[in-house]
Design a protein around this motif. Structure first.
Motif, short mmCIF file in Angstrom:
data_model
loop_
_atom_site.label_atom_id
_atom_site.label_comp_id
_atom_site.label_asym_id
_atom_site.label_seq_id
_atom_site.Cartn_x
_atom_site.Cartn_y
_atom_site.Cartn_z
N ARG A 133 0.78 -0.97 0.09
CA ARG A 133 0.07 0.00 0.16
C ARG A 133 0.89 1.35 -0.06
NH1 ARG A 133 -5.24 -0.89 1.92
NH2 ARG A 133 -5.43 1.20 1.78
N LEU A 134 1.93 1.24 0.49
CA LEU A 134 2.99 2.50 0.66
C LEU A 134 4.16 2.52 -0.51
CD1 LEU A 134 3.27 2.52 4.39
CD2 LEU A 134 1.59 4.03 2.97
N GLY A 135 4.07 1.45 -1.17
CA GLY A 135 5.27 1.53 -2.18
C GLY A 135 6.41 1.98 -1.75
N GLU A 136 7.01 2.82 -2.53
CA GLU A 136 8.45 3.32 -2.17
C GLU A 136 8.92 3.78 -0.84
OE1 GLU A 136 9.58 6.20 -4.95
OE2 GLU A 136 10.12 4.86 -6.61
N ARG A 137 7.67 4.29 -0.03
CA ARG A 137 7.86 4.89 1.34
C ARG A 137 8.10 3.73 2.23
NH1 ARG A 137 2.64 8.39 2.33
NH2 ARG A 137 1.69 6.54 1.20
N ALA A 138 7.70 2.38 1.80
CA ALA A 138 7.74 1.13 2.78
C ALA A 138 9.09 0.18 2.14
CB ALA A 138 6.69 0.48 2.47
N GLY A 139 9.96 1.10 1.44
CA GLY A 139 11.18 0.45 0.82
C GLY A 139 12.03 -0.45 1.93
N LYS A 140 11.98 0.02 3.02
CA LYS A 140 13.18 -0.55 4.14
C LYS A 140 12.13 -1.51 4.76
CE LYS A 140 15.56 3.80 4.67
NZ LYS A 140 15.90 4.77 5.57
N VAL A 141 11.00 -1.68 4.77
CA VAL A 141 10.22 -2.98 5.30
C VAL A 141 10.53 -4.28 5.16
CG1 VAL A 141 7.84 -3.92 5.67
CG2 VAL A 141 8.25 -1.36 5.51
N PRO A 142 10.78 -5.11 5.96
CA PRO A 142 11.42 -6.55 5.74
C PRO A 142 10.52 -7.30 4.74
CG PRO A 142 10.68 -6.55 8.08
CD PRO A 142 10.48 -4.94 7.38
N THR A 143 11.19 -8.08 3.92
CA THR A 143 10.71 -9.09 3.15
C THR A 143 10.77 -10.45 3.65
OG1 THR A 143 12.53 -9.09 1.79
CG2 THR A 143 11.03 -7.53 1.26
N ARG A 144 11.66 -10.69 4.39
CA ARG A 144 11.67 -12.32 5.11
C ARG A 144 11.42 -12.10 6.47
NH1 ARG A 144 16.87 -13.02 7.32
NH2 ARG A 144 18.07 -11.23 7.43
N GLU A 145 11.30 -13.40 7.04
CA GLU A 145 10.87 -13.83 8.41
C GLU A 145 12.06 -14.32 8.89
OE1 GLU A 145 6.66 -15.23 9.81
OE2 GLU A 145 7.72 -16.85 9.08
N LEU A 146 12.33 -14.03 10.09
CA LEU A 146 13.60 -14.42 10.95
C LEU A 146 13.05 -15.62 11.85
CD1 LEU A 146 16.34 -13.20 11.80
CD2 LEU A 146 15.04 -12.71 14.17
N PRO A 147 13.84 -16.69 11.55
CA PRO A 147 13.66 -18.00 12.49
C PRO A 147 13.62 -17.72 13.83
CG PRO A 147 15.49 -18.18 10.88
CD PRO A 147 15.23 -16.78 10.89
N ASN A 148 12.91 -18.48 14.52
CA ASN A 148 12.65 -18.34 15.98
C ASN A 148 14.07 -18.42 16.70
OD1 ASN A 148 9.84 -17.67 15.80
ND2 ASN A 148 9.35 -19.94 16.23
N TRP A 149 14.81 -19.56 16.43
CA TRP A 149 16.06 -19.78 17.22
C TRP A 149 16.86 -18.43 17.10
CZ3 TRP A 149 20.89 -19.93 15.21
CH2 TRP A 149 20.93 -20.03 13.78
N VAL A 150 16.96 -17.91 16.01
CA VAL A 150 17.72 -16.53 15.61
C VAL A 150 17.29 -15.63 16.73
CG1 VAL A 150 18.54 -15.01 14.08
CG2 VAL A 150 18.27 -17.49 13.56
N ALA A 151 15.59 -15.48 16.50
CA ALA A 151 15.02 -14.34 17.38
C ALA A 151 15.38 -14.44 18.95
CB ALA A 151 13.86 -14.18 17.18
N ARG A 152 15.51 -15.84 19.61
CA ARG A 152 15.68 -16.14 20.84
C ARG A 152 17.20 -15.84 21.14
NH1 ARG A 152 12.36 -20.65 19.49
NH2 ARG A 152 10.27 -20.33 20.72
N ALA A 153 18.22 -15.95 20.08
CA ALA A 153 19.44 -15.93 20.64
C ALA A 153 19.82 -14.17 20.56
CB ALA A 153 20.33 -16.57 19.42
N MET A 154 19.24 -13.69 19.78
CA MET A 154 19.22 -11.95 19.62
C MET A 154 18.57 -11.43 21.03
SD MET A 154 18.52 -11.47 15.82
CE MET A 154 18.34 -9.71 15.93
N GLY A 155 17.41 -12.20 21.53
CA GLY A 155 16.82 -11.62 22.50
C GLY A 155 17.89 -11.67 23.95
#
Length: 338
Positions: free
Chosen positions: A263-285
């Protein structure tokens, strides 16, 4: 028209409740912890198009001072103020005690001053946490299990709402109570001080989120939350009831990202396109305090239904896709210095 107190009027939900009440023609007063916040609050409300008289009073959830004066002469109280979650507290009582004791302070003052009804702003945190994984949406019949190791914020909201209902049952002396349980609150911002739910969209737009976290929950527009408070304030059918505030079904973070990009086109150009695996998110947490708050939600879907609010109070929230877009546009319009 009625005389209404909104506690915590400088907060995100509280400010929109004040705006809705003023627009409906009510006489409104609100509390802030420190009157030094009054100029900022009035500027915030002016940004939202406030029209009407507003009295601002000082009262703190951690003290009895000011509450009797705040509620004196009021027909209704919207108790919105509550400790907010900005980081993991050193001890859960830092959130639980002021939330629970603050609710009881407001209820006692309301009862003693002859207030007709209090509408308590609770949260989905008092409904959907500490349960085994499930497919069916949560309803108002559900309560979070405080013995299941749930996070401090959700535990504080659960114990505070429980305390409110217990007070009404044993000491209310005719005081009426209704509760509103919002999910993640989005919508237009009136200042750079906004809810944690909006912080996620802000960080996505700014490119601070390299990948979407894998969890899902419901979302709702802050203007619809305020509308539900007003309905719960005056409708006889709301007495003694809880109402979940959610627009549609839950969304995964990747769903929000897709709405923004589409809906926002270029204004959302930095919005992520992939999903972070849970194990990586837990480690980063382990090293990221903000991420640590979300780790307990990874892989879970906290879906709920607002069928009761629609059926009993005639509540009709906006489509959440519209709210996501308007939230983003509002955040992008904030001054860069904010």
């Amino acid at each position: 028209m009625a005389e209404v107190l909104v506690t915590g009027g400088s907060g995100y939900i509280g400010s929109w409740c004040v705006l809705e009440l003023l627009a409906a023609g009510h006489s409104v007063r609100t509390t802030v912890r420190d009157l030094a916040k009054e100029p900022g609050l009035r500027a915030q409300l002016a940004q939202g198009g406030a029209d009407g008289e507003l009295k601002v009073l000082a009262a703190d959830l951690k003290s009895d001072l000011g509450w009797r004066e705040a509620v004196d002469g009021c027909d209704y109280v919207l108790h919105v103020a509550s400790p907010t979650l900005t980081s993991v507290p050193r001890h859960e009582d830092e959130m639980i005690v002021p939330a629970r004791d603050g609710v009881l302070r407001v209820l006692r003052a309301a009862r003693d001053s002859g207030v007709r009804r209090v509408v308590l702003t609770s949260a989905i945190g008092a409904v959907a946490y500490g349960h085994p994984d499930r497919e069916q949406p949560f309803t108002e019949a559900d309560w979070s299990d405080v013995d299941a190791g749930i996070p401090p914020y959700q535990k504080s909201k659960t114990l505070a709402e429980r305390a409110a209902w217990d007070f009404i049952a044993t000491e209310g002396n005719g005081l009426e109570l209704a509760a509103v349980n919002p999910v993640g609150v989005l919508g237009p911002v009136l200042s750079a001080d906004y809810s944690p739910s909006l912080g996620l969209i802000r960080r996505m737009l700014d490119g601070e989120v390299p990948a979407s976290l894998k969890f899902a929950c419901g979302y709702v527009d802050v203007r619809d939350v305020a509308d539900l408070h007003l309905r719960a304030m005056t409708d006889p059918a709301a007495v003694g009831e809880r109402f979940i505030a959610q627009s549609g079904s839950s969304l995964w973070v990747r769903d929000i990202a897709k709405i923004l990009r589409d809906r926002l086109g270029e204004r959302a150009g930095k919005v992520p396109t992939r999903e972070l695996p849970n194990w990586v998110a837990r480690a980063m947490g382990r090293v990221n305090p903000q991420l640590r708050l979300i780790v307990p939600q990874l892989g879970k879907n906290f879906d709920a239904t607002s069928e009761k609010a629609r059926r009993v109070l005639g509540w009709r929230p906006r489509p959440i896709e519209q709210t996501v877009v308007e939230t983003a546009e509002s955040l992008l319009a904030l001054p860069a210095a904010a």
